[in-house]
Design an enzyme around this catalytic site. Structure first.
Site, short mmCIF file in Angstrom:
data_model
loop_
_atom_site.label_atom_id
_atom_site.label_comp_id
_atom_site.label_asym_id
_atom_site.label_seq_id
_atom_site.Cartn_x
_atom_site.Cartn_y
_atom_site.Cartn_z
N ASP A 103 0.82 -1.07 0.03
CA ASP A 103 0.28 -0.18 0.04
C ASP A 103 0.77 0.96 0.03
O ASP A 103 1.51 1.19 0.90
CB ASP A 103 -0.75 0.04 1.47
N ILE A 104 0.68 2.29 -0.49
CA ILE A 104 1.58 3.49 -0.91
C ILE A 104 1.30 4.45 -0.19
O ILE A 104 2.00 5.39 1.04
CB ILE A 104 0.52 4.54 -2.09
N GLU A 132 -12.38 3.33 -1.48
CA GLU A 132 -12.09 4.16 -2.22
C GLU A 132 -11.30 3.89 -3.60
O GLU A 132 -11.56 4.58 -4.85
CB GLU A 132 -10.61 4.75 -1.56
N VAL A 133 -11.18 2.59 -3.98
CA VAL A 133 -10.30 2.23 -5.29
C VAL A 133 -11.72 1.03 -6.17
O VAL A 133 -11.69 0.53 -4.77
CB VAL A 133 -9.00 1.93 -5.02
N HIS A 188 -10.53 -5.59 -3.84
CA HIS A 188 -8.78 -5.54 -2.87
C HIS A 188 -8.64 -5.89 -1.57
O HIS A 188 -9.63 -5.82 -0.48
CB HIS A 188 -7.96 -4.40 -3.04
#
Ligand code: AMP
Length: 122
Positions: free
Chosen positions: A35-36, A102-103, A107
């Site tokens: 994760d970023i 969010e995305v 996932h």
């Protein structure tokens, strides 16, 4: 909640190689990457390569091969990150508005490396 897939979402772009990622593990059906913006010392995202929006979408529409590969890859990531065997981890997925996703590409978050606190605030 819609299952209509937006092919411009950021994980679709990562899967097409348009955006870099820090890959942990890749198989024909699944990609796992860091994760970023990690919320814990271990924070890896596991994504199926197919166009699935949420957990329920993936569970309903993916092939048995994709579903097995996704879960085996997730388990392998837990071993690679040292949380299995080890002190444990949390695997969570957000879906839709109430889940604050969010995305819009399914996932699994694999979190660990510290005591993670309660599941949600009450
Ligand atoms: P969610 O709220 O469950 O949809 O989580 C989306 C996650 O994706 C967040 O934890 C973000 O930090 C993470 N994220 C967003 N963009 C990237 C990226 N380019 N590479 C890795 N992780 C990302």
């Amino acid at each position: 909640m819609t299952h209509s897939y937006d092919p411009q979402n950021i994980f679709a772009r990562i899967l097409r190689g348009e955006i870099p990622n820090k890959t942990v593990l890749e198989t024909p059906h699944t990609l796992a990457f860091h994760d970023i913006n990690p919320a814990a010392p271990v924070h890896v995202l596991v994504v199926p390569k197919g166009p699935y929006v949420t957990f329920d979408h993936f569970a309903a529409k993916a092939s048995a091969e994709e579903i097995v590969d996704f879960h085996r890859t997730s388990a392998k990531v837990c071993e690679m990150m040292g949380v299995v065997p080890g002190e444990g981890y949390r695997a969570i997925t957000n879906a839709g508005k109430h889940g604050m996703q969010e995305v819009p590409h399914y996932h699994l978050h694999i979190l660990g490396g510290k005591v993670l606190g309660p599941l949600i605030q009450r």
